[in-house]
Design an enzyme around this catalytic site. Sequence first.
Site, PDB file in Angstrom:
ATOM      1  N   ALA A 132       0.863  -1.187   0.000  1.00 43.59           N
ATOM      2  CA  ALA A 132       0.000   0.000   0.000  1.00 43.59           C
ATOM      3  C   ALA A 132       0.896   1.232   0.000  1.00 43.59           C
ATOM      4  CB  ALA A 132      -0.884  -0.020   1.242  1.00 43.59           C
TER       5      ALA A 132
ATOM      6  N   GLY B 263       0.790  -5.006   0.940  1.00 46.77           N
ATOM      7  CA  GLY B 263      -0.392  -5.088   0.080  1.00 46.77           C
ATOM      8  C   GLY B 263      -0.105  -5.751  -1.260  1.00 46.77           C
TER       9      GLY B 263
ATOM     10  N   GLU C 279      -0.405  -9.308  -0.545  1.00 45.06           N
ATOM     11  CA  GLU C 279      -1.839  -9.560  -0.313  1.00 45.06           C
ATOM     12  C   GLU C 279      -2.625  -9.553  -1.626  1.00 45.06           C
ATOM     13  OE1 GLU C 279      -1.780  -6.342   2.572  1.00 45.06           O
ATOM     14  OE2 GLU C 279      -2.626  -7.693   4.060  1.00 45.06           O
TER      15      GLU C 279
ATOM     16  N   GLU D 253       4.884  -4.950   7.121  1.00 43.45           N
ATOM     17  CA  GLU D 253       4.154  -3.871   7.798  1.00 43.45           C
ATOM     18  C   GLU D 253       4.663  -3.649   9.220  1.00 43.45           C
ATOM     19  OE1 GLU D 253       2.747  -6.326   6.030  1.00 43.45           O
ATOM     20  OE2 GLU D 253       1.162  -5.512   4.734  1.00 43.45           O
TER      21      GLU D 253
HETATM   22  N1  CAA Z   1       4.638   3.184  -0.593  1.00 43.41           N
HETATM   23  C1  CAA Z   1       5.053   4.361  -1.149  1.00 43.41           C
HETATM   24  N2  CAA Z   1       6.222   4.491  -1.792  1.00 43.41           N
HETATM   25  C2  CAA Z   1       7.002   3.398  -1.878  1.00 43.41           C
HETATM   26  C3  CAA Z   1       6.644   2.165  -1.334  1.00 43.41           C
HETATM   27  C4  CAA Z   1       5.389   2.075  -0.671  1.00 43.41           C
HETATM   28  N3  CAA Z   1       4.938   0.941  -0.163  1.00 43.41           N
HETATM   29  N4  CAA Z   1       7.635   1.281  -1.574  1.00 43.41           N
HETATM   30  C5  CAA Z   1       8.592   1.945  -2.265  1.00 43.41           C
HETATM   31  N5  CAA Z   1       8.218   3.224  -2.442  1.00 43.41           N
HETATM   32  C6  CAA Z   1       8.938   4.291  -3.133  1.00 43.41           C
HETATM   33  C7  CAA Z   1      10.104   4.803  -2.282  1.00 43.41           C
HETATM   34  O1  CAA Z   1       9.674   5.748  -1.332  1.00 43.41           O
HETATM   35  C8  CAA Z   1      10.989   5.403  -3.355  1.00 43.41           C
HETATM   36  O2  CAA Z   1      10.456   6.645  -3.725  1.00 43.41           O
HETATM   37  P1  CAA Z   1      11.444   7.962  -3.855  1.00 43.41           P
HETATM   38  O3  CAA Z   1      12.337   7.586  -5.006  1.00 43.41           O
HETATM   39  O4  CAA Z   1      10.482   9.049  -4.148  1.00 43.41           O
HETATM   40  O5  CAA Z   1      12.168   8.050  -2.567  1.00 43.41           O
HETATM   41  C9  CAA Z   1      10.789   4.464  -4.537  1.00 43.41           C
HETATM   42  O6  CAA Z   1       9.563   3.766  -4.293  1.00 43.41           O
HETATM   43  C10 CAA Z   1      11.890   3.407  -4.667  1.00 43.41           C
HETATM   44  O7  CAA Z   1      12.003   2.753  -3.415  1.00 43.41           O
HETATM   45  P2  CAA Z   1      13.411   2.561  -2.633  1.00 43.41           P
HETATM   46  O8  CAA Z   1      14.338   3.668  -2.950  1.00 43.41           O
HETATM   47  O9  CAA Z   1      13.095   2.301  -1.204  1.00 43.41           O
HETATM   48  O10 CAA Z   1      13.903   1.224  -3.388  1.00 43.41           O
HETATM   49  P3  CAA Z   1      14.899   0.118  -2.802  1.00 43.41           P
HETATM   50  O11 CAA Z   1      15.223  -0.771  -3.936  1.00 43.41           O
HETATM   51  O12 CAA Z   1      16.001   0.720  -2.027  1.00 43.41           O
HETATM   52  O13 CAA Z   1      14.007  -0.710  -1.722  1.00 43.41           O
HETATM   53  C11 CAA Z   1      12.003  -1.866  -0.990  1.00 43.41           C
HETATM   54  C12 CAA Z   1      12.911  -1.467  -2.172  1.00 43.41           C
HETATM   55  C13 CAA Z   1      12.760  -2.843  -0.068  1.00 43.41           C
HETATM   56  C14 CAA Z   1      10.780  -2.537  -1.555  1.00 43.41           C
HETATM   57  C15 CAA Z   1      11.627  -0.600  -0.180  1.00 43.41           C
HETATM   58  O14 CAA Z   1      11.138   0.388  -1.075  1.00 43.41           O
HETATM   59  C16 CAA Z   1      10.567  -0.824   0.858  1.00 43.41           C
HETATM   60  O15 CAA Z   1      10.862  -1.344   1.904  1.00 43.41           O
HETATM   61  N6  CAA Z   1       9.304  -0.423   0.573  1.00 43.41           N
HETATM   62  C17 CAA Z   1       8.212  -0.502   1.518  1.00 43.41           C
HETATM   63  C18 CAA Z   1       7.692  -1.917   1.649  1.00 43.41           C
HETATM   64  C19 CAA Z   1       6.592  -1.976   2.674  1.00 43.41           C
HETATM   65  O16 CAA Z   1       6.783  -1.647   3.836  1.00 43.41           O
HETATM   66  N7  CAA Z   1       5.392  -2.390   2.251  1.00 43.41           N
HETATM   67  C20 CAA Z   1       4.237  -2.478   3.101  1.00 43.41           C
HETATM   68  C21 CAA Z   1       3.400  -1.254   2.989  1.00 43.41           C
HETATM   69  S1  CAA Z   1       2.093  -1.186   4.185  1.00 43.41           S
HETATM   70  C22 CAA Z   1       0.863  -2.159   3.518  1.00 43.41           C
HETATM   71  O17 CAA Z   1       0.984  -2.694   2.439  1.00 43.41           O
HETATM   72  C23 CAA Z   1      -0.371  -2.285   4.391  1.00 43.41           C
HETATM   73  C24 CAA Z   1      -1.349  -3.300   3.910  1.00 43.41           C
HETATM   74  O18 CAA Z   1      -1.338  -4.414   4.325  1.00 43.41           O
HETATM   75  C25 CAA Z   1      -2.392  -2.923   2.973  1.00 43.41           C
END
Ligand code: CAA
Length: 296
Positions: free
Chosen positions: A104, A147, A150, A170
């Site tokens: 998400a 998400g 999911e 998460e």
């Molecule tokens: N939401 C918004 N933006 C996201 C995102 C997310 N879930 N995941 C990645 N991005 C964005 C980053 O902020 C970044 O944007 P900027 O360039 O503007 O800074 C861009 O995508 C590239 O990401 P990274 O620079 O972080 O890329 P990376 O290769 O270094 O890392 C990753 C990749 C490990 C996937 C890392 O991006 C990450 O940990 N993302 C979040 C994953 C996460 O926590 N997901 C769960 C979300 S909560 C949820 O989903 C709730 C639910 O159950 C519905």
Amino acid sequence: MASVAAVTRALLGKSVLNTGRVATANTGFIKFYSTAPQYENIKVDVVGSKKNVGLIQLNRPKALNALCGALFKELGKAVEEFDTDEKIAAIIITGNEKAFAAGADIKEMQGNTYSGNTRQGFLKDWEAVSNCGKPVIAAVNGFALGGGCELAMMCDIIYAGEKAKFGQPEINIGTIPGAGGTQRLPRYVGKSKAMEIVLTGTFIDAIEAERMGLVSRVFPVEKLLEETIKLAERIGTHSPLIVKMAKQSVNQAYETTLKSGLQFEKSIFYGTFATEDQKEGMTAFIEKRAPNFKNN
Ligand code: CAA
């Protein structure tokens, strides 16, 4: 009996990729020439040699396909349109080589409140995928996190590229899976593995995901979409009506006790005998020819 294999070969023998419309390369790039409605956060096309496979590509590459509200509205609309389109046999949801979806959209939901989530029914748009009557297949390359994982689990079958990574991270950002992760994941992989994944936020790779039963098959990255289209086309050789009934029956296994699930299965099984496609399917088998299903 040899005829069953022969018939299957005859049905599947043709080239499955409609290469004029969709080209896959080592980059995982998909080229869309569609005249389908244009969306901002997804791309939609119809692929396969019979043009009976609906393909949806999540398309926010800079944000690793983070699932913002607008994306999910579009995804729901595209899924519903394919679901009601009689020409479509199955639907594929995919991303790009780096990400199926990284979850998400954290930036969008960061300021959400408990009361706002409750009032608006936050994530309610996500239900369109799991409500789809037709088979939905996830083709996962790269990250399928939160998400994203999911969403893949809302699909009926998950195929993965060998570099795919699954996880429910998460916990790292102070929340829990909110779109089915705590409920569907234990059903796929069992309680202990699900707890480990949800409580640590650790990612698992494609091979491990296959071993756990989360993913049904793993392919080289550049072959994933082609193999997923083949799977969708293979499903498309069967009666759409019976496919729908079979999907309903398998899904019931997740919704109920064994006893009532078995009763449900029996009623659907009996129900197939009220269809013309059952008559045609069994007659074709006995007459050693390919069935001509009428979706009736
Ligand atoms: N939401 C918004 N933006 C996201 C995102 C997310 N879930 N995941 C990645 N991005 C964005 C980053 O902020 C970044 O944007 P900027 O360039 O503007 O800074 C861009 O995508 C590239 O990401 P990274 O620079 O972080 O890329 P990376 O290769 O270094 O890392 C990753 C990749 C490990 C996937 C890392 O991006 C990450 O940990 N993302 C979040 C994953 C996460 O926590 N997901 C769960 C979300 S909560 C949820 O989903 C709730 C639910 O159950 C519905």
